[in-house]
Design a protein around this motif. Structure first.
Motif, PDB file in Angstrom:
ATOM      1  N   GLY A  22     -27.824  10.740  45.772  1.00 23.07           N
ATOM      2  CA  GLY A  22     -26.623   9.985  45.296  1.00 23.07           C
ATOM      3  C   GLY A  22     -26.510   8.427  46.451  1.00 23.07           C
ATOM      4  N   VAL A  23     -28.032   8.493  46.255  1.00 22.85           N
ATOM      5  CA  VAL A  23     -27.953   7.175  46.621  1.00 22.85           C
ATOM      6  C   VAL A  23     -29.116   6.472  45.391  1.00 22.85           C
ATOM      7  CG1 VAL A  23     -29.590   5.134  48.316  1.00 22.85           C
ATOM      8  CG2 VAL A  23     -28.434   6.849  49.077  1.00 22.85           C
ATOM      9  N   PHE A  59     -24.351  -2.420  45.854  1.00 28.06           N
ATOM     10  CA  PHE A  59     -24.898  -1.795  45.955  1.00 28.06           C
ATOM     11  C   PHE A  59     -24.888  -0.490  47.387  1.00 28.06           C
ATOM     12  CE2 PHE A  59     -28.607   0.086  48.657  1.00 28.06           C
ATOM     13  CZ  PHE A  59     -29.340   1.509  47.538  1.00 28.06           C
ATOM     14  N   ALA A  60     -24.572  -1.188  48.666  1.00 29.71           N
ATOM     15  CA  ALA A  60     -23.809  -0.937  49.606  1.00 29.71           C
ATOM     16  C   ALA A  60     -22.963  -0.212  49.609  1.00 29.71           C
ATOM     17  CB  ALA A  60     -24.303  -1.360  51.097  1.00 29.71           C
ATOM     18  N   GLY A  61     -21.722  -0.314  49.242  1.00 26.95           N
ATOM     19  CA  GLY A  61     -20.854   0.280  48.699  1.00 26.95           C
ATOM     20  C   GLY A  61     -20.872   1.564  47.463  1.00 26.95           C
ATOM     21  N   LEU A  62     -21.234   1.507  46.918  1.00 34.70           N
ATOM     22  CA  LEU A  62     -22.035   2.370  45.913  1.00 34.70           C
ATOM     23  C   LEU A  62     -22.817   3.618  46.558  1.00 34.70           C
ATOM     24  CD1 LEU A  62     -22.462   0.576  42.783  1.00 34.70           C
ATOM     25  CD2 LEU A  62     -20.627   2.122  43.285  1.00 34.70           C
ATOM     26  N   ALA A  63     -23.880   3.122  47.464  1.00 36.42           N
ATOM     27  CA  ALA A  63     -24.282   4.310  48.007  1.00 36.42           C
ATOM     28  C   ALA A  63     -23.533   4.763  49.003  1.00 36.42           C
ATOM     29  CB  ALA A  63     -25.622   3.251  48.920  1.00 36.42           C
ATOM     30  N   ILE A  64     -23.107   4.401  50.167  1.00 37.06           N
ATOM     31  CA  ILE A  64     -21.457   4.689  50.878  1.00 37.06           C
ATOM     32  C   ILE A  64     -21.608   6.159  50.151  1.00 37.06           C
ATOM     33  CG2 ILE A  64     -20.196   5.209  52.178  1.00 37.06           C
ATOM     34  CD1 ILE A  64     -21.312   2.202  53.443  1.00 37.06           C
ATOM     35  N   THR A  65     -20.633   5.620  49.212  1.00 37.49           N
ATOM     36  CA  THR A  65     -19.893   6.399  48.271  1.00 37.49           C
ATOM     37  C   THR A  65     -20.174   7.261  47.439  1.00 37.49           C
ATOM     38  OG1 THR A  65     -17.967   4.243  47.800  1.00 37.49           O
ATOM     39  CG2 THR A  65     -17.715   6.185  46.234  1.00 37.49           C
ATOM     40  N   PHE A  66     -21.343   7.593  46.843  1.00 39.38           N
ATOM     41  CA  PHE A  66     -22.052   8.660  46.028  1.00 39.38           C
ATOM     42  C   PHE A  66     -22.770   9.433  47.219  1.00 39.38           C
ATOM     43  CE2 PHE A  66     -22.492   6.055  41.431  1.00 39.38           C
ATOM     44  CZ  PHE A  66     -21.038   6.003  41.695  1.00 39.38           C
ATOM     45  N   GLY A  67     -23.153   8.765  48.001  1.00 36.11           N
ATOM     46  CA  GLY A  67     -24.289   9.583  49.432  1.00 36.11           C
ATOM     47  C   GLY A  67     -22.944  10.378  49.991  1.00 36.11           C
ATOM     48  N   SER A  68     -21.514   9.540  50.221  1.00 35.49           N
ATOM     49  CA  SER A  68     -20.853  10.815  51.109  1.00 35.49           C
ATOM     50  C   SER A  68     -20.661  11.797  50.488  1.00 35.49           C
ATOM     51  CB  SER A  68     -19.650  10.110  51.792  1.00 35.49           C
ATOM     52  OG  SER A  68     -20.073   9.145  52.283  1.00 35.49           O
ATOM     53  N   ALA A  69     -20.499  11.501  49.054  1.00 34.66           N
ATOM     54  CA  ALA A  69     -19.823  12.474  47.806  1.00 34.66           C
ATOM     55  C   ALA A  69     -21.078  13.725  47.314  1.00 34.66           C
ATOM     56  CB  ALA A  69     -19.803  11.751  46.648  1.00 34.66           C
TER      57      ALA A  69
END
Length: 85
Positions: A22-23, A59-69
Motif C-alpha cells: 500500500g505504501v 504522501f502521508a495521506g495516501l500512504a495511510i489510505t492505501f496502506g490501510s486498504a
C-alpha cells in the motif's frame, strides 16, 4: 517481538507485507501526481519555500489510505468458506 507466538509473527509479517504494498502504491501515485503536475501541485510546491511539506502531507495521506486498504483487503481475503454450505 521475542514474546510472540509463531502464528502471531506470521500474521504480523503478513500485515507488514500488505502495508508495504500500500505504501509503495501511495509513493507511485504521489510521484505520478507530481510528474504530470496535476492541479499544478508540483509548480506550487517548487515555488514555495516549504513546498516539501505539502508533498510530504500528500504522501502521508495516501500512504495511510492505501496502506490501510491493502491491509484490510489482506485480512478479508484470509476468510475460508466451507464448500458444504
Amino acid at each position: 517481538m521475542a514474546d510472540l507466538l509463531p502464528h502471531e509473527k506470521r500474521f504480523l509479517k503478513f500485515l507488514g507485507g500488505h502495508l508495504a504494498m500500500g505504501v509503495t502504491a501511495a509513493a507511485a501515485l504521489t510521484g505520478l501526481i507530481l510528474y504530470f503536475d496535476l492541479f499544478s501541485l508540483w509548480t506550487l510546491a517548487a515555488t514555495q519555500s516549504e513546498g516539501w511539506l505539502g508533498i510530504a502531507m500528500i504522501f502521508a495521506g495516501l500512504a495511510i489510505t492505501f496502506g490501510s486498504a491493502a491491509m484490510g483487503i489482506g485480512i478479508m481475503s484470509r476468510a475460508r468458506y466451507d464448500e458444504d454450505q
